[in-house]
Design an enzyme around this catalytic site. Structure first.
Site, PDB file in Angstrom:
ATOM      1  N   ASP A  32       3.113  -4.523   8.282  1.00  0.00           N
ATOM      2  CA  ASP A  32       1.887  -3.764   8.065  1.00  0.00           C
ATOM      3  C   ASP A  32       0.743  -4.778   8.127  1.00  0.00           C
ATOM      4  OD1 ASP A  32      -0.363  -2.612   7.040  1.00  0.00           O
ATOM      5  OD2 ASP A  32       0.605  -1.685   5.303  1.00  0.00           O
TER       6      ASP A  32
ATOM      7  N   CYS B   4      -4.914   2.396  -3.642  1.00  0.00           N
ATOM      8  CA  CYS B   4      -3.691   2.943  -3.016  1.00  0.00           C
ATOM      9  C   CYS B   4      -2.546   1.940  -3.089  1.00  0.00           C
ATOM     10  CB  CYS B   4      -3.926   3.377  -1.564  1.00  0.00           C
ATOM     11  SG  CYS B   4      -4.992   4.777  -1.435  1.00  0.00           S
TER      12      CYS B   4
ATOM     13  N   HIS C 102       0.871  -1.186   0.000  1.00  0.00           N
ATOM     14  CA  HIS C 102       0.000   0.000   0.000  1.00  0.00           C
ATOM     15  C   HIS C 102       0.911   1.240   0.000  1.00  0.00           C
ATOM     16  CE1 HIS C 102      -2.633   3.048   1.920  1.00  0.00           C
ATOM     17  NE2 HIS C 102      -3.659   2.305   1.551  1.00  0.00           N
TER      18      HIS C 102
ATOM     19  N   GLN D 146      -4.450  -5.303   7.041  1.00  0.00           N
ATOM     20  CA  GLN D 146      -5.445  -6.214   6.452  1.00  0.00           C
ATOM     21  C   GLN D 146      -5.417  -7.599   7.084  1.00  0.00           C
ATOM     22  OE1 GLN D 146      -7.750  -5.203   4.489  1.00  0.00           O
ATOM     23  NE2 GLN D 146      -6.963  -3.318   3.594  1.00  0.00           N
TER      24      GLN D 146
ATOM     25  N   LYS E 250     -10.682  -0.651  10.388  1.00  0.00           N
ATOM     26  CA  LYS E 250     -10.850  -1.862   9.565  1.00  0.00           C
ATOM     27  C   LYS E 250     -11.248  -3.062  10.419  1.00  0.00           C
ATOM     28  CE  LYS E 250      -7.318  -0.411   6.236  1.00  0.00           C
ATOM     29  NZ  LYS E 250      -8.030   0.126   5.093  1.00  0.00           N
TER      30      LYS E 250
HETATM   31  N1  7TS Z   1      -1.650  -0.675   4.709  1.00  0.00           N
HETATM   32  C1  7TS Z   1      -2.561  -1.481   4.147  1.00  0.00           C
HETATM   33  C2  7TS Z   1      -2.184  -2.881   3.773  1.00  0.00           C
HETATM   34  C3  7TS Z   1      -3.864  -1.000   3.931  1.00  0.00           C
HETATM   35  O1  7TS Z   1      -4.779  -1.794   3.381  1.00  0.00           O
HETATM   36  C4  7TS Z   1      -4.188   0.330   4.294  1.00  0.00           C
HETATM   37  C5  7TS Z   1      -5.526   0.926   3.985  1.00  0.00           C
HETATM   38  C6  7TS Z   1      -3.198   1.103   4.901  1.00  0.00           C
HETATM   39  C7  7TS Z   1      -1.941   0.576   5.088  1.00  0.00           C
HETATM   40  C8  7TS Z   1      -3.485   2.489   5.400  1.00  0.00           C
HETATM   41  O2  7TS Z   1      -4.374   2.401   6.465  1.00  0.00           O
HETATM   42  P1  7TS Z   1      -5.035   3.730   7.079  1.00  0.00           P
HETATM   43  O3  7TS Z   1      -6.054   3.213   8.051  1.00  0.00           O
HETATM   44  O4  7TS Z   1      -3.941   4.484   7.722  1.00  0.00           O
HETATM   45  O5  7TS Z   1      -5.655   4.460   5.924  1.00  0.00           O
HETATM   46  N2  7TS Z   1      -6.188   0.362   2.887  1.00  0.00           N
HETATM   47  C9  7TS Z   1      -7.260   0.864   2.238  1.00  0.00           C
HETATM   48  C10 7TS Z   1      -7.857   0.206   1.157  1.00  0.00           C
HETATM   49  O6  7TS Z   1      -7.500  -0.877   0.730  1.00  0.00           O
HETATM   50  N3  7TS Z   1      -8.887   0.954   0.700  1.00  0.00           N
HETATM   51  O7  7TS Z   1      -8.967   2.057   1.440  1.00  0.00           O
HETATM   52  C11 7TS Z   1      -7.957   2.021   2.400  1.00  0.00           C
END
Ligand code: 7TS
Length: 409
Positions: free
Chosen positions: A199, A365, A122, A202, A225
């Site tokens: 990370d 992203c 990401h 997910q 999430k």
């Molecule tokens: N890393 C991964 C693997 C992610 O899926 C996401 C967000 C992030 C980092 C960033 O997380 P945040 O909570 O700081 O935004 N992924 C997604 C997505 O797949 N669609 O919208 C956000």
């Protein structure tokens, strides 16, 4: 036995109708919906206990502090962290990764060093490192992927070398669903003395995670999430590492003593929690964690495996479909990214929305990854504990309808 069919009742929003259809929410990788226990925890806090934490001698402040600290204990238990002080509350995965890059990165990297990430990441696990290497003149190297979206480890010993100081990798790809063998890579990292960042944005919401067993140095995830509010997330770090790192932001709770000339820092976790934190969000995350633990993370993973297999087999029958990522659910999370010839993912997303079905379309992203796989964008359905095979049936039927629709316009 957990009855997943009744879980939908815990989520008020899932009663909604969208464009005269019952909502089918398949955009869980972007953010999850919230159960009533989480909504109630926020409402109770603001109705009964609201105050700032760690500074007051009055009853409300002590209650708020207790609830905030209790949420932290719950998170430590959830991921089996050896120490509550290893849990830092942040705004989310992005902030946690930026914290590591700024604080650990700037004080530990020099010109001859390299950082290793993967081609699956990401943007939040690419850009902080791209910026860090500009400042430290170190190098950024990528573990490549195979065409099925799994990591290609054939040349791993040429990528992870004695110059590698940090390996930061996603556990589960948000773009295509690959589950990486992080335990294996953490072992390789250790053999060259590199620091490891996982990370887990997910993975923590969807499967059991044990940081003590993984033996990673850092692990990051986002509350929103995993059924909790937005604006709250976690950085787990090994105690000795966090203690050795300089603060990320300055002010508020992270201070021990200030004179007009200088300041000294509080101990962890406070050192990394500058300013008034998202107290209600933390309490909401504690409530979400309780809810998930009651259901059981392995039960949630098993449920998602069942839906994902079912959806994969259904979708494979759709004319011309290309599904990205591996087929085997041992290495695929509850997420299916796909393209249908001659239908732009945005058009498909809009068509499905008109039938009450929410999916994500675009590059998720993970722009370099989607490009590397030969696409500009994809449609992505991502599942969670409240989704059912029945919803997948309706989803597949509407995809087939969309093909008829777009071929006739
Ligand atoms: N890393 C991964 C693997 C992610 O899926 C996401 C967000 C992030 C980092 C960033 O997380 P945040 O909570 O700081 O935004 N992924 C997604 C997505 O797949 N669609 O919208 C956000």
């Amino acid at each position: 036995m957990v009855d997943f069919k009744t879980i939908i009742k815990d989520f008020p929003i899932l009663k909604r109708r969208i464009n005269e259809n019952k909502l089918i929410y398949f955009d869980n990788a972007a953010t999850s919906q919230k159960p009533k226990v989480v909504i109630d925890a926020l409402s109770n806090f603001y109705s009964n206990n609201n105050a700032n934490i760690h500074r007051g001698v009055h009853t409300l402040s002590m209650e708020a502090t207790y609830l905030y600290d209790e949420a932290k204990e719950k998170i430590a238990e959830f991921i089996n962290a050896p120490n509550n002080n290893s849990i830092i509350f942040t705004r989310g995965t992005t902030e946690s990764l930026n914290l590591i890059a700024d604080s650990w990165g700037q004080s530990n990297l020099k010109e001859s060093d390299s950082i290793v990430i993967t081609e699956l990441e990401h943007h939040s696990n690419i850009v902080p490192w791209q910026e860090l290497i500009k400042k430290t003149k170190s190098k950024l190297r990528y573990i490549p992927i195979n065409t099925d979206g799994t990591l290609n480890l054939a040349n791993i010993n040429n990528i992870i070398t004695k110059n590698t100081k940090l390996i930061s990798m996603t556990h589960v790809s948000n773009g295509i669903g690959t589950i990486n063998n992080i335990k294996k890579i953490i072992k390789i990292a250790k053999s060259v003395g590199a620091t490891t960042v996982i990370d887990a944005a997910q993975s923590v919401p969807h499967m059991p995670i044990d940081v003590s067993d993984l033996d990673c140095d850092f692990l990051t995830f986002s509350g929103h999430k995993m059924l909790a509010p937005t604006g709250i997330g976690v950085l787990y770090g090994k105690k000795e590492l966090l203690e050795s790192m300089p603060p990320y932001q300055k002010g508020g709770d992270m201070i021990l003593e200030v004179t007009y000339d200088k300041a000294t820092w509080n101990e962890i976790p406070f050192k990394f929690e500058a300013g008034t934190p998202n107290i209600a969000g933390a309490i909401g995350l504690g409530a979400a964690t309780n809810y998930l633990m009651k259901i059981g993370m392995q039960n949630i993973r098993d449920h998602e495996i069942e839906i994902t297999k079912y959806a994969y087999n259904n979708l494979m029958n759709v004319d011309g479909i290309e599904i990205l990522g591996p087929e085997n659910t041992d290495i695929r999370a509850g997420l299916i990214s796909f393209n249908i010839p001659n239908i732009h993912p945005h058009d498909l997303g809009t068509f499905l929305d008109s039938k009450g079905i929410a999916i994500r379309t675009g590059h998720h992203c993970a722009m370099p990854l989607i490009k590397k796989l030969g696409h500009h964008s994809s449609a992505r359905a991502s599942f969670y504990l409240y989704n059912t095979n029945h919803e997948v049936d309706k989803f597949t039927a509407e995809i087939n309808n969309s093909i008829k629709y777009f071929n006739n316009v």
